[in-house]
Write an enzyme that holds these catalytic residues in place. Structure first.
Site, PDB file in Angstrom:
ATOM      1  N   HIS A 122     -60.374 -20.445 -26.171  1.00  0.00           N
ATOM      2  CA  HIS A 122     -61.828 -20.239 -26.101  1.00  0.00           C
ATOM      3  C   HIS A 122     -62.360 -20.893 -24.826  1.00  0.00           C
ATOM      4  CE1 HIS A 122     -61.346 -24.248 -27.866  1.00  0.00           C
ATOM      5  NE2 HIS A 122     -62.461 -24.530 -27.213  1.00  0.00           N
ATOM      6  N   HIS A 160     -63.649 -23.021 -18.733  1.00  0.00           N
ATOM      7  CA  HIS A 160     -62.192 -22.912 -18.659  1.00  0.00           C
ATOM      8  C   HIS A 160     -61.612 -22.641 -20.039  1.00  0.00           C
ATOM      9  CE1 HIS A 160     -62.863 -27.055 -19.937  1.00  0.00           C
ATOM     10  NE2 HIS A 160     -61.674 -26.976 -20.509  1.00  0.00           N
TER      11      HIS A 160
END
Length: 194
Positions: free
Chosen positions: A37, A120
């Site tokens: 995620h 990220h």
């Protein structure tokens, strides 16, 4: 007491491509692909009442889908590497979605996020991995071809006490809709805690 955070989920096809990057670093604990995620806002350990308030507050967000470009295989931690990540381009739509969440959550008493937003996907958490082994891993992977997808929703995840990396539970989901759907008004919301 749940630990909450908001995030964008990674589609299964993209997650599969990212999972192919696993391996080759001693001391790495690779994250399962279904737990990939992009964290938007870490909320932290909260009681059920504040969790409910956060879920309801986030429902006020009305934004179109966000185009995501994953563009760089990297690491966090410098000389003492702590994670291998794939960085996402911090375009304005993504930054605005994150900033709106920050503002809304601070209004209900959640402390400000002290870390700078660096979008990220964490591929591995590192314990005792040397900077040279991480550099060798990154060098061996060479060019990272950009991966693109459209995020049609963001979610409120919970996790229980662990060392990180999942499993995560979707407590609420918030659709990101195109302008026509945004002006139509109606939204579905999975109720927090059900």
């Amino acid at each position: 007491m749940p630990r909450l955070f908001t995030a964008l989920e990674i589609p299964p096809l993209v997650a599969g491509d990212l999972a192919a990057l696993r391996g080759g670093v001693p001391g790495a604990r690779w994250i399962d692909a279904e737990n990939y995620h992009i964290t938007l806002r870490f909320i932290g350990d909260v009681d059920d009442a504040l969790g409910h308030d956060a879920a309801m507050t986030l429902a006020a967000i009305r934004r179109p889908p966000v185009s995501i470009t994953l563009e760089e295989l990297s690491s966090f931690g410098g000389d003492k590497p702590r994670a291998i990540v794939v960085k996402a381009r911090a375009d304005s739509a993504l930054a605005e979605l994150q900033a709106e969440q920050e503002r809304l959550l601070r209004r209900i008493g959640i402390p400000p996020e002290p870390r700078k937003f660096v979008p990220h996907v964490t591929l591995a958490r590192l314990r005792g991995a040397s900077s040279s082994s991480v550099a060798a891993y990154l060098g061996a992977r060479g060019y990272f071809p950009p991966m693109r997808f459209e995020a049609a929703r963001f979610v409120l995840f919970s996790s229980r006490d662990s060392v990180g990396g999942g499993p995560y539970i979707v407590e609420a989901d918030y659709p990101l809709r195109d302008r026509k759907a945004l002006s139509a008004g109606a939204r579905e919301l999975t109720a927090y805690g059900r």
